[in-house]
Scaffold this motif. Structure first.
Motif, PDB file in Angstrom:
ATOM      1  N   LYS A   9      52.012  56.475  32.388  1.00 44.60           N
ATOM      2  CA  LYS A   9      52.883  57.406  33.109  1.00 44.60           C
ATOM      3  C   LYS A   9      54.144  57.706  32.306  1.00 44.60           C
ATOM      4  O   LYS A   9      54.565  58.862  32.182  1.00 44.60           O
ATOM      5  CB  LYS A   9      53.236  56.824  34.481  1.00 44.60           C
ATOM      6  N   SER A  14      55.857  60.961  33.281  1.00 50.09           N
ATOM      7  CA  SER A  14      55.792  60.834  34.736  1.00 50.09           C
ATOM      8  C   SER A  14      56.572  59.610  35.189  1.00 50.09           C
ATOM      9  O   SER A  14      56.735  58.641  34.445  1.00 50.09           O
ATOM     10  CB  SER A  14      54.344  60.722  35.216  1.00 50.09           C
ATOM     11  N   GLU A  15      57.034  59.658  36.421  1.00 55.32           N
ATOM     12  CA  GLU A  15      57.789  58.534  36.981  1.00 55.32           C
ATOM     13  C   GLU A  15      56.823  57.498  37.544  1.00 55.32           C
ATOM     14  O   GLU A  15      55.966  57.822  38.369  1.00 55.32           O
ATOM     15  CB  GLU A  15      58.718  59.022  38.091  1.00 55.32           C
ATOM     16  N   SER A  17      55.284  54.554  39.857  1.00 52.65           N
ATOM     17  CA  SER A  17      55.376  54.309  41.293  1.00 52.65           C
ATOM     18  C   SER A  17      55.836  52.875  41.522  1.00 52.65           C
ATOM     19  O   SER A  17      55.143  51.928  41.158  1.00 52.65           O
ATOM     20  CB  SER A  17      54.027  54.542  41.975  1.00 52.65           C
ATOM     21  N   ASP A  21      53.199  50.086  40.947  1.00 51.10           N
ATOM     22  CA  ASP A  21      52.940  49.754  39.544  1.00 51.10           C
ATOM     23  C   ASP A  21      53.463  48.375  39.180  1.00 51.10           C
ATOM     24  O   ASP A  21      52.931  47.724  38.280  1.00 51.10           O
ATOM     25  CB  ASP A  21      53.552  50.812  38.624  1.00 51.10           C
TER      26      ASP A  21
END
Length: 346
Positions: A9, A14-15, A17, A21
């Protein structure tokens, strides 16, 4: 190559989670610190668990707390950070939720931030950074690591046969048993046969490397085949599959090889700790669980023929009660020790 979701990610911008995560990266911190902090109902409970200086603000947690506070789209602070929050200061009851949020961010973003940036710069020398960010993290992971959940239909299309054919009963049973296995145990079989846990993701990926395909050959037939385990030559992705007389025997033999410890990248590595699975039965390895009695791994005993001992291609023989498909009540440790010759040859 096994890296957490958060890595992929971050690589595509991407950020991650949080805390989903984090559970994959550091479940111990999540279960022993963050979840308890968020579920506590009283200061007395907090003091009993985390009192006496067990939780301290440090440089990283303070830095990530302030970064989290400034991460809103508006650019404005989203919560108040007490002035006392500084490195070396004990975490107080009123700060527990701030500390939990800071540690989450630190573990997910801070643990690999510099490494991801360095890998990203390296990949940008091969792939334009703009194109890289057009991929989802799942697409990038599959392109780099291959298909993690083994696509058996894809694998069938790229399997060739030697001294047997796809229409032979034992070959059909082989594919049926792999279909029944969970994704994890299908990966274990690929590791046993090819020394890695994934396969190319598409037909095009296979076609780019014509030499890459699984080879199934059969050199053992007749009654003696039931007393042998499959063997493999990982350099050639070659599986020597005995012509078992029933699907049940096929299931037992495949179940045995995917539960042998020490069968990773080095097929001749010594077995340690006995067979894997912690006493799991066949039922626990099948998806969905089959309605059959719980069974244990077959007892594997070395062949009495001295010519069949010691060599990497030798196949262990099984006791007579197993040759006809019946599973005795032998323990699992004796199975794995004697089955060592059935491992990958390369």
């Amino acid at each position: 190559l096994h890296l957490p979701r958060a890595f992929w990610k971050l690589l595509v911008g991407s950020e991650p989670s949080v805390p989903a995560d984090l559970a994959e990266m550091d479940c111990a911190v999540l279960s022993s610190v963050i979840d308890p902090l968020r579920s506590m109902d009283s200061q007395e409970e907090f003091d009993a668990v985390f009192g006496d200086g067990l939780l301290m603000w440090d440089f990283d947690s303070v830095r990530h707390l302030h970064a989290l506070n400034a991460s809103s789209l508006s650019g404005k602070s989203v919560f108040h950070v007490p002035e006392r929050v500084n490195p070396g200061v004990q975490v107080e009851w009123e700060e527990r939720l701030l500390y939990a949020a800071a540690v989450e961010r630190q573990k997910v973003l801070g643990a690999m931030g510099l490494q991801v940036q360095a890998i990203g710069r390296g990949m940008a020398t091969v792939i334009p950074a703009g194109l890289l960010k057009m991929l989802t993290w799942e697409e990038l992971m599959i392109r780099v690591c291959g298909q993690q959940d083994i696509d058996l239909e894809l694998l069938k299309r790229h399997t060739i046969y030697s001294n047997t054919s796809a229409d032979d009963p034992h070959v059909q049973w082989f594919w049926e048993v792999l279909e029944e296995f969970t994704p994890e145990y299908r990966q274990r079989f690929i590791e046993f046969s090819w020394a890695q846990r994934s396969i190319p993701a598409t037909d095009a990926d296979f076609d780019r490397f014509p030499a890459i395909h699984m080879i199934i050959k059969t050199t053992r037939r007749g009654p003696a085949a039931n007393s042998a385990l499959p063997t493999s030559s990982t350099c050639f992705w070659l599986v020597d599959l005995p012509a078992y007389s029933s699907k049940e025997i096929m299931r037992e033999r495949l179940w045995t090889i995917v539960n042998l410890e020490g069968m990773g990248m080095a097929g001749d590595a010594p077995l340690e700790g006995g067979a894997g699975g912690g006493g799991a039965s066949f039922d626990s390895l099948l998806a969905p669980p089959a309605a059959r009695p719980r069974r244990r791994a077959p007892r594997v005993e070395p062949s009495s023929d001295p010519q069949s001992r010691g060599g990497p291609s030798a196949s262990p023989s099984l006791s007579s009660t197993e040759a006809d498909g019946r599973s005795p009540s032998g323990d699992r440790s004796s199975s794995s020790a004697a089955a060592a010759p059935a491992g990958s040859e390369d």
